[in-house]
Enzyme design. Structure first.
Site, PDB file in Angstrom:
ATOM      1  N   CYS B  89       0.838  -1.201   0.000  1.00  0.00           N
ATOM      2  CA  CYS B  89       0.000   0.000   0.000  1.00  0.00           C
ATOM      3  C   CYS B  89       0.879   1.260   0.000  1.00  0.00           C
ATOM      4  O   CYS B  89       1.565   1.514  -0.978  1.00  0.00           O
ATOM      5  CB  CYS B  89      -0.976  -0.053   1.173  1.00  0.00           C
ATOM      6  N   HIS B 197      -3.249  -5.763   1.110  1.00  0.00           N
ATOM      7  CA  HIS B 197      -2.564  -5.930   2.393  1.00  0.00           C
ATOM      8  C   HIS B 197      -2.490  -7.400   2.808  1.00  0.00           C
ATOM      9  O   HIS B 197      -3.396  -7.880   3.509  1.00  0.00           O
ATOM     10  CB  HIS B 197      -3.340  -5.188   3.479  1.00  0.00           C
ATOM     11  N   GLU B 199      -0.792  -8.642   5.120  1.00  0.00           N
ATOM     12  CA  GLU B 199      -0.703  -8.740   6.593  1.00  0.00           C
ATOM     13  C   GLU B 199      -2.071  -8.661   7.260  1.00  0.00           C
ATOM     14  O   GLU B 199      -2.189  -8.906   8.451  1.00  0.00           O
ATOM     15  CB  GLU B 199       0.253  -7.657   7.130  1.00  0.00           C
TER      16      GLU B 199
END
Lengths: 78, 223
Positions: B89, B197, B199
């Site tokens: 990002c 993302h 994560e």
């Protein structure tokens, strides 16, 4: 020395903000607007000894992203 | 084996903790946390992550200020040595602004901030980041961005595609990215930038674990 840097999107790069503003102008009833492109103005006050090459490097390194943007450096009269 | 990862925090980063947790869950080792003003990174790092967020308040252009912060000189040197670098990002925006990856990330074509789970097609499953996926597989990874509209000129896009450097594409192009590109690799294959993302998809409680496989693949590749 007062410097104005004009940063604009390169031709061919879509400008979603410009498009939205274009629609808004039409929505307000303004006629004959063919296109809207949005850029940025950066004003610098630099030492008179600053070279053109240094100004150009500032633009290429940080002030503009030359992947998507063109820039023009103007020296302003006091 | 301990996995020596570093997560860089810029002023305005907000996914640095999530990134550190994901790396720790996958590797069993706590990553080093590095501040943007630090001049040096340890020499023996196995992995560097640039997290999401709004570094420097997105002043000038997303990622532009962070790309010129002191720590990025060390990140560039590490990338040149072949250390894996993942930018997610805002981290992807920083990598393009730092010229570690080609192209640029512009305002979403819709003008809207987009926060949703995105279906991605894995285009290249041979990189050290993506070897846990199958080529052509569809994975679900969340996105949350305003400036995720990937732009590069035709020549660059042709080169990226020809060299297998498009890692992920959006199944549905919701942000205007050219050729549906969601993630790209550098020429050497050790730098990956992606808007989604991973994560945020490492635990069943997140609603999916497709992101975890990216971290596990990177750790396995270095073992």
């Amino acid at each position: 020395m007062k410097i104005r840097v004009l940063v604009s999107l390169k031709p061919g790069v879509l400008d979603p903000q410009g498009r939205a503003v274009h629609h808004a102008l039409e929505g307000l009833g303004f006629k004959g607007v063919e296109d809207v492109r949005i850029g940025r103005t950066i004003e610098l006050d630099v030492d008179d000894s600053t070279s053109d090459a240094a100004l150009d490097e500032m633009c290429r390194t940080l002030l503009a992203n030359t992947v998507i943007e063109n820039y023009r450096i103007e020296k302003l009269d006091r | 084996m301990s996995f020596r990862a570093a997560v860089v925090t810029f002023p305005g980063s907000n996914c640095d903790r999530d990134m550190a947790v994901a790396l720790e869950q996958a590797s069993g080792t706590k990553p080093l946390r590095v501040w943007h003003g630090d001049a040096d990174l340890p020499d023996n790092l196995d992995f560097i992550a640039l997290p999401g967020g709004f570094s420097y308040g997105d002043y000038l252009r997303s990622g532009a200020m962070a790309a010129n912060s002191p720590i990025m000189r060390s990140v560039k040197r590490a990338a040149e040595r072949g250390v894996p670098v993942l930018g997610v990002c805002n981290g992807f925006q920083v990598l393009t602004e730092a010229r570690l990856l080609p192209g640029a990330l512009m305002r979403n074509s819709s003008q809207h901030f987009i926060c949703r789970t995105a279906a991605l097609t894995v285009e290249n499953a041979h990189s050290l980041f993506t070897s846990g996926y199958a080529s052509g597989e569809t994975v679900q990874i969340p996105v949350a961005h305003h400036d995720g509209n990937y732009f590069a000129d035709d020549e660059t896009l042709d080169r990226l595609e020809g060299e297998g450097r498009v890692a992920f594409r959006y199944v549905e192009n919701f942000n205007g990215s050219r050729r549906d590109i969601a993630g790209v690799l550098n020429a050497a294959g050790n730098v990956l930038g992606m808007m989604p993302h991973p994560e945020r998809a490492v635990d069943a409680a997140h609603g999916g674990t497709d992101g975890r496989r990216l971290f596990e693949a990177a750790i396995k590749a270095l073992a």
